[in-house]
Scaffold this motif. Sequence first.
Motif, PDB file in Angstrom:
ATOM      1  N   LEU A 177       0.806  -1.216   0.000  1.00 55.58           N
ATOM      2  CA  LEU A 177       0.000   0.000   0.000  1.00 55.58           C
ATOM      3  C   LEU A 177       0.844   1.273   0.000  1.00 55.58           C
ATOM      4  CD1 LEU A 177      -2.824  -1.015   2.509  1.00 55.58           C
ATOM      5  CD2 LEU A 177      -2.875  -1.074   0.009  1.00 55.58           C
ATOM      6  N   ASP A 178       1.993   1.244   0.673  1.00 56.36           N
ATOM      7  CA  ASP A 178       2.785   2.465   0.860  1.00 56.36           C
ATOM      8  C   ASP A 178       3.878   2.671  -0.182  1.00 56.36           C
ATOM      9  OD1 ASP A 178       1.257   2.808   3.129  1.00 56.36           O
ATOM     10  OD2 ASP A 178       2.778   2.000   4.492  1.00 56.36           O
ATOM     11  N   ALA A 179       4.320   1.603  -0.850  1.00 53.23           N
ATOM     12  CA  ALA A 179       5.474   1.748  -1.744  1.00 53.23           C
ATOM     13  C   ALA A 179       5.259   1.117  -3.120  1.00 53.23           C
ATOM     14  CB  ALA A 179       6.712   1.130  -1.082  1.00 53.23           C
ATOM     15  N   ILE A 180       4.871  -0.132  -3.159  1.00 50.27           N
ATOM     16  CA  ILE A 180       4.745  -0.834  -4.441  1.00 50.27           C
ATOM     17  C   ILE A 180       3.554  -0.311  -5.232  1.00 50.27           C
ATOM     18  CG2 ILE A 180       4.411  -3.075  -5.553  1.00 50.27           C
ATOM     19  CD1 ILE A 180       5.762  -4.330  -3.074  1.00 50.27           C
ATOM     20  N   GLY A 181       2.418  -0.209  -4.586  1.00 48.38           N
ATOM     21  CA  GLY A 181       1.210   0.280  -5.239  1.00 48.38           C
ATOM     22  C   GLY A 181       0.324  -0.838  -5.755  1.00 48.38           C
ATOM     23  N   LEU A 182      -0.890  -0.485  -6.131  1.00 49.15           N
ATOM     24  CA  LEU A 182      -1.862  -1.452  -6.621  1.00 49.15           C
ATOM     25  C   LEU A 182      -1.492  -1.959  -8.013  1.00 49.15           C
ATOM     26  CD1 LEU A 182      -5.165   0.376  -5.549  1.00 49.15           C
ATOM     27  CD2 LEU A 182      -3.933  -1.430  -4.302  1.00 49.15           C
ATOM     28  N   VAL A 183      -2.216  -2.976  -8.462  1.00 49.99           N
ATOM     29  CA  VAL A 183      -2.048  -3.491  -9.819  1.00 49.99           C
ATOM     30  C   VAL A 183      -2.483  -2.400 -10.797  1.00 49.99           C
ATOM     31  CG1 VAL A 183      -2.710  -5.295 -11.443  1.00 49.99           C
ATOM     32  CG2 VAL A 183      -2.508  -5.828  -8.998  1.00 49.99           C
ATOM     33  N   ASP A 184      -1.697  -2.180 -11.847  1.00 48.25           N
ATOM     34  CA  ASP A 184      -2.002  -1.123 -12.813  1.00 48.25           C
ATOM     35  C   ASP A 184      -3.225  -1.506 -13.646  1.00 48.25           C
ATOM     36  OD1 ASP A 184      -1.941   0.681 -15.122  1.00 48.25           O
ATOM     37  OD2 ASP A 184       0.053   1.227 -14.422  1.00 48.25           O
ATOM     38  N   GLU A 185      -4.246  -0.651 -13.616  1.00 48.13           N
ATOM     39  CA  GLU A 185      -5.481  -0.925 -14.352  1.00 48.13           C
ATOM     40  C   GLU A 185      -5.507  -0.254 -15.721  1.00 48.13           C
ATOM     41  OE1 GLU A 185      -8.979  -0.190 -11.963  1.00 48.13           O
ATOM     42  OE2 GLU A 185      -7.902  -0.737 -10.120  1.00 48.13           O
ATOM     43  N   GLN A 186      -4.409   0.439 -16.079  1.00 45.25           N
ATOM     44  CA  GLN A 186      -4.381   1.185 -17.334  1.00 45.25           C
ATOM     45  C   GLN A 186      -3.613   0.477 -18.439  1.00 45.25           C
ATOM     46  OE1 GLN A 186      -6.347   3.842 -17.351  1.00 45.25           O
ATOM     47  NE2 GLN A 186      -6.735   3.326 -15.207  1.00 45.25           N
ATOM     48  N   ILE A 187      -2.971  -0.638 -18.154  1.00 42.58           N
ATOM     49  CA  ILE A 187      -2.217  -1.359 -19.179  1.00 42.58           C
ATOM     50  C   ILE A 187      -3.180  -1.817 -20.272  1.00 42.58           C
ATOM     51  CG2 ILE A 187      -0.784  -3.389 -19.640  1.00 42.58           C
ATOM     52  CD1 ILE A 187       0.237  -3.215 -16.821  1.00 42.58           C
ATOM     53  N   PRO A 188      -2.852  -1.573 -21.530  1.00 40.77           N
ATOM     54  CA  PRO A 188      -3.754  -1.975 -22.629  1.00 40.77           C
ATOM     55  C   PRO A 188      -4.154  -3.447 -22.536  1.00 40.77           C
ATOM     56  CG  PRO A 188      -1.992  -0.596 -23.486  1.00 40.77           C
ATOM     57  CD  PRO A 188      -1.662  -0.872 -22.034  1.00 40.77           C
ATOM     58  N   GLY A 189      -5.459  -3.666 -22.445  1.00 40.80           N
ATOM     59  CA  GLY A 189      -5.968  -5.030 -22.415  1.00 40.80           C
ATOM     60  C   GLY A 189      -5.618  -5.813 -21.169  1.00 40.80           C
ATOM     61  N   SER A 190      -5.045  -5.149 -20.149  1.00 40.66           N
ATOM     62  CA  SER A 190      -4.587  -5.813 -18.918  1.00 40.66           C
ATOM     63  C   SER A 190      -3.548  -6.896 -19.204  1.00 40.66           C
ATOM     64  CB  SER A 190      -5.768  -6.418 -18.143  1.00 40.66           C
ATOM     65  OG  SER A 190      -6.609  -5.398 -17.638  1.00 40.66           O
ATOM     66  N   TYR A 191      -2.883  -6.814 -20.355  1.00 38.96           N
ATOM     67  CA  TYR A 191      -1.870  -7.821 -20.680  1.00 38.96           C
ATOM     68  C   TYR A 191      -0.553  -7.467 -20.004  1.00 38.96           C
ATOM     69  CZ  TYR A 191       1.279 -10.862 -23.225  1.00 38.96           C
ATOM     70  OH  TYR A 191       2.220 -11.813 -23.543  1.00 38.96           O
ATOM     71  N   ALA A 192       0.059  -8.447 -19.347  1.00 37.75           N
ATOM     72  CA  ALA A 192       1.359  -8.305 -18.667  1.00 37.75           C
ATOM     73  C   ALA A 192       1.286  -7.425 -17.424  1.00 37.75           C
ATOM     74  CB  ALA A 192       2.428  -7.774 -19.634  1.00 37.75           C
ATOM     75  N   GLU A 193       0.080  -7.249 -16.857  1.00 38.91           N
ATOM     76  CA  GLU A 193      -0.005  -6.436 -15.645  1.00 38.91           C
ATOM     77  C   GLU A 193       0.725  -7.103 -14.478  1.00 38.91           C
ATOM     78  OE1 GLU A 193      -3.620  -9.061 -14.945  1.00 38.91           O
ATOM     79  OE2 GLU A 193      -2.571  -8.208 -16.660  1.00 38.91           O
ATOM     80  N   ASP A 194       0.784  -8.436 -14.489  1.00 39.29           N
ATOM     81  CA  ASP A 194       1.519  -9.145 -13.431  1.00 39.29           C
ATOM     82  C   ASP A 194       3.013  -8.866 -13.527  1.00 39.29           C
ATOM     83  OD1 ASP A 194      -0.898 -10.287 -12.622  1.00 39.29           O
ATOM     84  OD2 ASP A 194      -0.645 -11.979 -13.980  1.00 39.29           O
ATOM     85  N   TYR A 195       3.525  -8.851 -14.756  1.00 43.26           N
ATOM     86  CA  TYR A 195       4.941  -8.567 -14.977  1.00 43.26           C
ATOM     87  C   TYR A 195       5.265  -7.140 -14.549  1.00 43.26           C
ATOM     88  CZ  TYR A 195       9.405  -8.218 -17.527  1.00 43.26           C
ATOM     89  OH  TYR A 195      10.721  -8.031 -17.873  1.00 43.26           O
ATOM     90  N   GLU A 196       4.427  -6.189 -14.933  1.00 46.98           N
ATOM     91  CA  GLU A 196       4.653  -4.799 -14.550  1.00 46.98           C
ATOM     92  C   GLU A 196       4.628  -4.649 -13.034  1.00 46.98           C
ATOM     93  OE1 GLU A 196       4.095  -0.744 -13.470  1.00 46.98           O
ATOM     94  OE2 GLU A 196       2.549  -2.275 -13.195  1.00 46.98           O
ATOM     95  N   PHE A 197       3.730  -5.368 -12.371  1.00 46.05           N
ATOM     96  CA  PHE A 197       3.660  -5.334 -10.916  1.00 46.05           C
ATOM     97  C   PHE A 197       4.956  -5.869 -10.300  1.00 46.05           C
ATOM     98  CE2 PHE A 197       2.605  -7.255  -6.810  1.00 46.05           C
ATOM     99  CZ  PHE A 197       1.938  -6.211  -6.173  1.00 46.05           C
ATOM    100  N   LEU A 198       5.486  -6.945 -10.862  1.00 48.88           N
ATOM    101  CA  LEU A 198       6.743  -7.501 -10.360  1.00 48.88           C
ATOM    102  C   LEU A 198       7.903  -6.529 -10.536  1.00 48.88           C
ATOM    103  CD1 LEU A 198       6.593 -11.206 -11.604  1.00 48.88           C
ATOM    104  CD2 LEU A 198       6.733 -10.452  -9.222  1.00 48.88           C
ATOM    105  N   LEU A 199       7.936  -5.829 -11.663  1.00 50.42           N
ATOM    106  CA  LEU A 199       8.999  -4.847 -11.882  1.00 50.42           C
ATOM    107  C   LEU A 199       8.956  -3.764 -10.809  1.00 50.42           C
ATOM    108  CD1 LEU A 199       8.768  -4.471 -15.772  1.00 50.42           C
ATOM    109  CD2 LEU A 199      10.626  -5.557 -14.493  1.00 50.42           C
ATOM    110  N   ARG A 200       7.770  -3.293 -10.469  1.00 49.11           N
ATOM    111  CA  ARG A 200       7.646  -2.283  -9.416  1.00 49.11           C
ATOM    112  C   ARG A 200       8.059  -2.835  -8.064  1.00 49.11           C
ATOM    113  NH1 ARG A 200       2.320  -0.850  -8.619  1.00 49.11           N
ATOM    114  NH2 ARG A 200       1.523  -1.784 -10.510  1.00 49.11           N
TER     115      ARG A 200
END
Length: 304
Positions: free
Chosen positions: A164-187
């Motif tokens: 909640l304080d640093a990493i942040g929520l799952v990104d809901e703006q990624i086109p088609g929600s594709y690779a949102e898990d990967y983007e979350f891991l990068l953060r």
Amino acid sequence: MSGPSISVVVPTRDRPELLRAALDAILSQAHPGLVEAIVVYDQSEPDRSLESDRGDRRVRVITNTRTAGLAGARNTGIEAATGDWVAFCDDDDEWLPGKLAAQFGALDAHPDGALVSCGIRVSYDDRTVDRSLDRARISLEALLRDRLTELHPSTFLIRRAALLDAIGLVDEQIPGSYAEDYEFLLRAARYAPLVNVESPYVLVRWHKRSYFAQRWETISTALQWLLRRYPEFATVPHGEARVAGQIAFAQAAMGNRRDAVRWARRTLARNPKEPRAYLALAVASRAVQADRVLRTLHKRGRGI
């Protein structure tokens, strides 16, 4: 109860039987603390009969109040979570016995960890393949170089305060929600190296209907967005080539030969040994069909 409390976010849509199996596996985990499963219904009618409260094992049922889709459903669950740790589990996956114990055991050796993963057992077409990483810590550079598909979201165990304080929520703006898990891991890896358990503790079911096989344009658009979002890829040639090769393959699968060749050239300029470039060129020249390539890779527990 002496152990930390855990909130497990389980997004679901039209998979009642698999969902019940997933919940049974979560609630059966040996853990000396509260384990609550938060079932988030996305674009479907919630089944309130799943709710239960057995003291240290609970099931809550809510509906997605954010963006429709997996990312919004996960974020709805995160916002409803009360546990010290937040975990993810897809409704068609199952935690294997000992998952939580193994992950908290890994944290004993790395108490600064904010996200803990583990290996997976991939089930596809009546075959199973174990996928594990033989390392205890995973850096941002390692994730830029390779997606590391062993780091499946159903393995994630995340410190709630860091989420909640640093990493942040799952990104809901990624086109088609594709690779949102990967983007979350990068953060998450930007915040702190990931902690990993080498053994497989999650059964991951790959269904033909859940693939992005017919969504090539979405894949291409999302991956180009990812390259722009993370300029760090430019510092890791093999990683940039991998993503560019995926874009080349998607363009080839759509029949866009010119764009496929252009992205394949960019791929080879960064890494002449990147196999995705050659697969893309083969598909673009119609020497092989994209679906056939995918089926072959999936049988080995891998993707493009």
